[in-house]
Design an enzyme around this catalytic site. Structure first.
Site, mmCIF file in Angstrom:
data_model
loop_
_atom_site.group_PDB
_atom_site.id
_atom_site.type_symbol
_atom_site.label_atom_id
_atom_site.label_comp_id
_atom_site.label_asym_id
_atom_site.label_seq_id
_atom_site.Cartn_x
_atom_site.Cartn_y
_atom_site.Cartn_z
ATOM 1 N N ASP A 160 -8.217 -10.593 -8.979
ATOM 2 C CA ASP A 160 -7.246 -10.598 -10.066
ATOM 3 C C ASP A 160 -7.595 -9.472 -11.039
ATOM 4 O O ASP A 160 -8.709 -9.435 -11.568
ATOM 5 C CB ASP A 160 -7.296 -11.957 -10.772
ATOM 6 N N ASP A 209 -5.545 -6.287 -5.702
ATOM 7 C CA ASP A 209 -4.455 -7.232 -5.462
ATOM 8 C C ASP A 209 -5.033 -8.585 -5.101
ATOM 9 O O ASP A 209 -6.101 -8.669 -4.482
ATOM 10 C CB ASP A 209 -3.558 -6.736 -4.316
ATOM 11 N N LYS A 214 6.474 -0.665 -13.256
ATOM 12 C CA LYS A 214 7.826 -1.178 -13.051
ATOM 13 C C LYS A 214 8.162 -2.198 -14.128
ATOM 14 O O LYS A 214 7.338 -3.033 -14.491
ATOM 15 C CB LYS A 214 7.947 -1.825 -11.674
ATOM 16 N N GLY A 231 0.765 -1.243 0.000
ATOM 17 C CA GLY A 231 0.000 0.000 0.000
ATOM 18 C C GLY A 231 0.795 1.291 0.000
ATOM 19 O O GLY A 231 0.216 2.369 0.119
ATOM 20 N N TRP A 238 2.391 2.968 -2.366
ATOM 21 C CA TRP A 238 2.080 3.910 -3.449
ATOM 22 C C TRP A 238 0.736 4.593 -3.218
ATOM 23 O O TRP A 238 0.598 5.793 -3.435
ATOM 24 C CB TRP A 238 2.096 3.177 -4.787
ATOM 25 N N ASP A 289 3.287 -1.334 -9.554
ATOM 26 C CA ASP A 289 4.627 -1.622 -9.032
ATOM 27 C C ASP A 289 4.797 -3.131 -8.891
ATOM 28 O O ASP A 289 5.589 -3.607 -8.092
ATOM 29 C CB ASP A 289 4.825 -0.928 -7.679
#
Length: 220
Positions: free
Chosen positions: A110, A94, A174, A75, A77, A134
């Site tokens: 998902d 998540d 990322k 959490g 971000w 990320d």
């Protein structure tokens, strides 16, 4: 005896026999200034500073009003977005259970599920203007395999952004260097006005990670 029924003494003995890699990880955590600063600032992870640094360079959060955080756990971000854009709608998704964050809607599911885009848009009361990720796949220790697994996630996140973002929106993710990076950049350049990348100072020096920032979504 502990609540698990195991002898605490045995756990101590096991801890003394940590593998060399886990010992190095622990030492790195204890000596990492970003880890220490995260604790002082109340962030759940050092990754928060990566977003802060990227925002300082690219203005990612400027004007953001509806934000999707893919792979939100733990959490960090979302906490940054909440602090910088307190009035923004924020939805995190998540597979892992994530502790609640004030002002953030968290969905345990998902993001690649068919119903995910509509669910997130409904929670935000409109299409997002920022989709950020990320995420990284669990590593197996084989560089190319780890790269391909993570790039599969990143590409899925990119398509999610393409399918949900409002025109003019931003995608941040990322990436792990390793050979298929150009395919991702080609995809993003066909859908966004500008595509840039950077490795923020908070990324560890030995890490192959970098971040792609795609801004000015052209629309569908």
């Amino acid at each position: 005896m502990s609540r698990s029924g195991k002898d605490p003494g045995k756990r101590v003995k096991t801890a003394r026999k940590r593998s060399a890699s886990s010992t190095r990880w622990l030492e790195r955590q204890l000596n990492d200034p970003y880890v220490k600063q995260a604790k002082a600032d109340g962030y759940r992870s050092r990754a928060a500073y990566k977003l802060i640094e990227l925002d300082g360079k690219f203005g990612i959060l400027k004007g953001a009003s509806r934000v999707v955080d893919l792979g939100i756990a733990p959490g960090g971000w979302a906490q940054v977005v909440r602090k910088v854009r307190p009035k923004a709608g924020i939805v995190g998704i998540d597979l892992l259970e994530t502790e609640p964050i004030e002002g953030v809607t968290i969905l345990q599911m998902d993001f690649m599920a068919d119903e995910a885009p509509a669910g997130l848009e409904a929670a935000l009361d409109g299409p997002p203007d920022l989709v950020m990720s990320d995420m990284a796949a669990n590593t197996v220790g084989h560089k190319q395999t780890d790269h391909l697994r993570t790039m599969g996630l990143v590409e899925a996140a990119a398509w999610f952004a393409i399918e949900t973002l409002e025109e003019g929106g931003t995608f941040l993710a990322k990436v792990l260097a390793g050979g298929t990076d150009n395919d991702l950049l080609k995809l993003l350049k066909s859908h966004f006005k500008t595509v840039k990348h950077a490795k923020p100072p908070a990324s560890r020096k030995g890490s192959s990670e970098w971040y792609v920032v795609a801004q000015g979504f052209k629309g569908r």
